[in-house]
Motif scaffolding. Sequence first.
Motif, mmCIF file in Angstrom:
data_model
loop_
_atom_site.group_PDB
_atom_site.id
_atom_site.type_symbol
_atom_site.label_atom_id
_atom_site.label_comp_id
_atom_site.label_asym_id
_atom_site.label_seq_id
_atom_site.Cartn_x
_atom_site.Cartn_y
_atom_site.Cartn_z
ATOM 1 N N ASN A 229 3.176 3.977 2.619
ATOM 2 C CA ASN A 229 3.444 2.596 2.221
ATOM 3 C C ASN A 229 4.884 2.181 2.526
ATOM 4 O OD1 ASN A 229 0.908 2.072 1.360
ATOM 5 N ND2 ASN A 229 1.388 1.897 -0.809
ATOM 6 N N ALA A 230 5.019 1.116 3.296
ATOM 7 C CA ALA A 230 6.350 0.612 3.629
ATOM 8 C C ALA A 230 7.031 0.008 2.405
ATOM 9 C CB ALA A 230 6.254 -0.418 4.748
ATOM 10 N N MET A 231 6.220 -0.537 1.493
ATOM 11 C CA MET A 231 6.759 -1.129 0.272
ATOM 12 C C MET A 231 6.573 -0.153 -0.895
ATOM 13 S SD MET A 231 5.733 -4.719 -1.628
ATOM 14 C CE MET A 231 6.236 -5.702 -0.216
ATOM 15 N N ASN A 232 7.657 0.391 -1.397
ATOM 16 C CA ASN A 232 7.576 1.331 -2.504
ATOM 17 C C ASN A 232 7.253 0.616 -3.816
ATOM 18 O OD1 ASN A 232 8.127 3.709 -1.094
ATOM 19 N ND2 ASN A 232 10.325 3.320 -1.156
ATOM 20 N N ARG A 233 6.525 1.308 -4.657
ATOM 21 C CA ARG A 233 6.241 0.823 -6.005
ATOM 22 C C ARG A 233 6.665 1.889 -7.008
ATOM 23 N NH1 ARG A 233 5.890 -4.514 -5.525
ATOM 24 N NH2 ARG A 233 4.135 -5.221 -4.235
ATOM 25 N N PRO A 234 7.078 1.466 -8.203
ATOM 26 C CA PRO A 234 7.501 2.447 -9.204
ATOM 27 C C PRO A 234 6.315 3.204 -9.787
ATOM 28 C CG PRO A 234 7.497 0.249 -10.154
ATOM 29 C CD PRO A 234 7.226 0.072 -8.688
ATOM 30 N N TYR A 235 6.609 4.353 -10.363
ATOM 31 C CA TYR A 235 5.556 5.151 -10.982
ATOM 32 C C TYR A 235 4.953 4.424 -12.180
ATOM 33 C CZ TYR A 235 3.240 8.493 -13.982
ATOM 34 O OH TYR A 235 2.319 9.109 -14.783
ATOM 35 N N ASN A 236 3.634 4.536 -12.291
ATOM 36 C CA ASN A 236 2.911 4.081 -13.476
ATOM 37 C C ASN A 236 1.730 5.019 -13.667
ATOM 38 O OD1 ASN A 236 0.653 2.445 -14.904
ATOM 39 N ND2 ASN A 236 2.514 1.256 -15.306
ATOM 40 N N ASN A 237 1.477 5.406 -14.901
ATOM 41 C CA ASN A 237 0.427 6.369 -15.213
ATOM 42 C C ASN A 237 -0.951 5.940 -14.730
ATOM 43 O OD1 ASN A 237 -0.618 8.780 -16.697
ATOM 44 N ND2 ASN A 237 -1.651 7.202 -17.911
ATOM 45 N N GLU A 238 -1.188 4.635 -14.625
ATOM 46 C CA GLU A 238 -2.503 4.174 -14.178
ATOM 47 C C GLU A 238 -2.757 4.520 -12.718
ATOM 48 O OE1 GLU A 238 -3.643 0.238 -15.135
ATOM 49 O OE2 GLU A 238 -3.210 0.457 -17.269
ATOM 50 N N LEU A 239 -1.709 4.716 -11.949
ATOM 51 C CA LEU A 239 -1.863 5.071 -10.545
ATOM 52 C C LEU A 239 -2.110 6.565 -10.359
ATOM 53 C CD1 LEU A 239 0.981 2.947 -8.897
ATOM 54 C CD2 LEU A 239 -1.443 2.377 -9.098
ATOM 55 N N ALA A 240 -1.371 7.368 -11.092
ATOM 56 C CA ALA A 240 -1.497 8.821 -10.994
ATOM 57 C C ALA A 240 -1.544 9.383 -12.410
ATOM 58 C CB ALA A 240 -0.331 9.416 -10.212
ATOM 59 N N PRO A 241 -2.705 9.293 -13.061
ATOM 60 C CA PRO A 241 -2.823 9.671 -14.468
ATOM 61 C C PRO A 241 -2.531 11.145 -14.724
ATOM 62 C CG PRO A 241 -4.747 8.437 -13.722
ATOM 63 C CD PRO A 241 -3.976 8.813 -12.509
ATOM 64 N N ALA A 242 -2.149 11.422 -15.951
ATOM 65 C CA ALA A 242 -1.950 12.801 -16.378
ATOM 66 C C ALA A 242 -3.291 13.531 -16.399
ATOM 67 C CB ALA A 242 -1.311 12.830 -17.766
ATOM 68 N N MET A 243 -3.239 14.848 -16.452
ATOM 69 C CA MET A 243 -4.464 15.653 -16.474
ATOM 70 C C MET A 243 -5.346 15.324 -17.677
ATOM 71 S SD MET A 243 -4.923 17.891 -13.962
ATOM 72 C CE MET A 243 -5.837 19.251 -14.700
ATOM 73 N N THR A 244 -4.721 14.880 -18.749
ATOM 74 C CA THR A 244 -5.467 14.600 -19.983
ATOM 75 C C THR A 244 -6.113 13.216 -19.986
ATOM 76 O OG1 THR A 244 -3.392 13.830 -20.977
ATOM 77 C CG2 THR A 244 -4.025 16.133 -21.372
ATOM 78 N N ALA A 245 -5.839 12.404 -18.985
ATOM 79 C CA ALA A 245 -6.399 11.039 -18.947
ATOM 80 C C ALA A 245 -7.918 11.075 -18.847
ATOM 81 C CB ALA A 245 -5.808 10.267 -17.771
ATOM 82 N N THR A 246 -8.569 10.106 -19.496
ATOM 83 C CA THR A 246 -10.029 10.037 -19.487
ATOM 84 C C THR A 246 -10.557 8.959 -18.540
ATOM 85 O OG1 THR A 246 -9.979 8.528 -21.391
ATOM 86 C CG2 THR A 246 -10.209 10.890 -21.849
ATOM 87 N N PHE A 247 -9.660 8.271 -17.833
ATOM 88 C CA PHE A 247 -10.076 7.211 -16.922
ATOM 89 C C PHE A 247 -9.798 7.601 -15.469
ATOM 90 C CE2 PHE A 247 -5.676 6.435 -18.093
ATOM 91 C CZ PHE A 247 -5.057 6.150 -16.879
ATOM 92 N N TRP A 248 -10.529 6.952 -14.574
ATOM 93 C CA TRP A 248 -10.290 7.166 -13.145
ATOM 94 C C TRP A 248 -8.987 6.466 -12.751
ATOM 95 C CZ3 TRP A 248 -12.980 10.228 -9.787
ATOM 96 C CH2 TRP A 248 -14.204 10.729 -10.239
ATOM 97 N N PRO A 249 -8.222 7.048 -11.832
ATOM 98 C CA PRO A 249 -6.980 6.402 -11.384
ATOM 99 C C PRO A 249 -7.255 4.979 -10.903
ATOM 100 C CG PRO A 249 -7.135 8.614 -10.506
ATOM 101 C CD PRO A 249 -8.460 8.328 -11.137
ATOM 102 N N LYS A 250 -6.326 4.085 -11.192
ATOM 103 C CA LYS A 250 -6.546 2.671 -10.879
ATOM 104 C C LYS A 250 -5.780 2.181 -9.655
ATOM 105 C CE LYS A 250 -7.746 1.624 -15.660
ATOM 106 N NZ LYS A 250 -7.444 0.818 -16.879
ATOM 107 N N TRP A 251 -5.298 3.130 -8.832
ATOM 108 C CA TRP A 251 -4.634 2.704 -7.596
ATOM 109 C C TRP A 251 -5.568 1.883 -6.721
ATOM 110 C CZ3 TRP A 251 -7.666 4.622 -3.879
ATOM 111 C CH2 TRP A 251 -8.309 5.853 -4.091
ATOM 112 N N ARG A 252 -6.869 2.168 -6.809
ATOM 113 C CA ARG A 252 -7.842 1.469 -5.964
ATOM 114 C C ARG A 252 -7.938 -0.022 -6.291
ATOM 115 N NH1 ARG A 252 -10.204 5.368 -8.585
ATOM 116 N NH2 ARG A 252 -10.925 6.421 -6.708
ATOM 117 N N ASP A 253 -7.392 -0.436 -7.431
ATOM 118 C CA ASP A 253 -7.451 -1.849 -7.821
ATOM 119 C C ASP A 253 -6.351 -2.687 -7.177
ATOM 120 O OD1 ASP A 253 -9.561 -1.186 -9.470
ATOM 121 O OD2 ASP A 253 -8.340 -1.054 -11.283
ATOM 122 N N TYR A 254 -5.391 -2.032 -6.510
ATOM 123 C CA TYR A 254 -4.214 -2.745 -6.005
ATOM 124 C C TYR A 254 -4.164 -2.761 -4.483
ATOM 125 C CZ TYR A 254 -2.842 -2.778 -10.839
ATOM 126 O OH TYR A 254 -2.839 -2.994 -12.200
#
Length: 428
Positions: A229-254
Amino acid sequence: MEINTLNRRDFLKAGAVLSSFMIVPRHVLGKGYLAPSDKIALGFIGCGRQSGGLRNRFLDTMETQIVAASDVYAVKREAFVTNVNKWYAEKAAQSNYKSAIGIEDFRELLARKDIDAVVIAAPDHWHASMAVRAAEAGKDIYCEKPLALTVREGRAMVDATRKHNRVFQTGSMQRSAKEFTQAVQLVQSGAIGKVKQVFVNVGGPPKAWDLKEETKPDGLNWDLWMGPNAMNRPYNNELAPAMTATFWPKWRDYIEFGGGGMTDWGAHMFDIAQWGLGMDNSGPVELVYSEPTKGLIYKYANGAEVIHRPMEGKQHCHFVGTDGEVFVARGELRTTHETLKEKTFTSENSKVYVSDNHYKDFLNAIRTRKPPICDVEVGHRTASVCNIGNIAYRLQRSLTWNPKKEEFKKDKEANQLLGRDMKAEWKV
């Protein structure tokens, strides 16, 4: 202990699994058994939530040896490797048995000469950069759907696969599911007459960035996660969730990382529409846009229309022909004539490539060097349908598409969206 003092069962249990490199003739192991020397050595790229199911499916074939796994998130990489080694240890009845190692940078994995093929389960914005480099490294490729983030990246994946004579299976595993195979066989056999319309029920396009920056966890190489990605974005848990997360990563929404529901589930259901219409090597010629809630109409040169309504609910593909209808979803097949869905197809009367195991089909293609059921061109064409649909939604207007040239007719603005800016290091 000498081998000749072992009974056959003990020899199979200990010798067949302990080493992925020992040479054991098949006739010694028994009819139908795949010797370790014949196993296909796999490297996994991407160790997130999707990788777990893929790992298990490939292990279950008993035809592979997973020798390495790469991920930029250390805790996920280590968990994947631990699970792989545990599986092999249990099979070998040896607690300290090791098969796979973890690697942060996938390029180091590709450089290994002992890896025959890779399984790419990274986010969509990485697919093209990884797959092209895998082909260049002489690896066969299994890549999760949707194949590519943009049309031009998908074409680059096809070109690299052909140039380097690689086998490439797209992870559109519905092509190896019996209800979808039967649905397409019915459609292609003419059982419902000429197809007039196909209704595809999946979600809509991706959205603009709206996440706040959060504290990056230890062990995550965020720069490498962002990658091309030419345009950097800051870290957010929804993009790369922790191992304990119960949801699918939401990077696909952006927009920067995925294509929303259009490519997530669309890569499954538009794939079935394309397959049923016999358009695996082509696509629509026009996209008719009305408004976001009413969706899109894809028009094909043969007169068929594929209609997308961006709605929630059960994802499905619904074929409407002059003489009947076929509705198919996961675990469900309905036809207007109830008994029609029971029609039997044989190798003589079927026009469809039949696979009952998407993963074994890939492994068989590696051995035979023949295209698998969802070859890279097929995956690219399906992803293209999703991607050009997202362009129509983004521009909020109708478009004319040339599936041969893979460009919009006299539309500079739309054609600029067929690719994206990528960092020089990762361009394809």
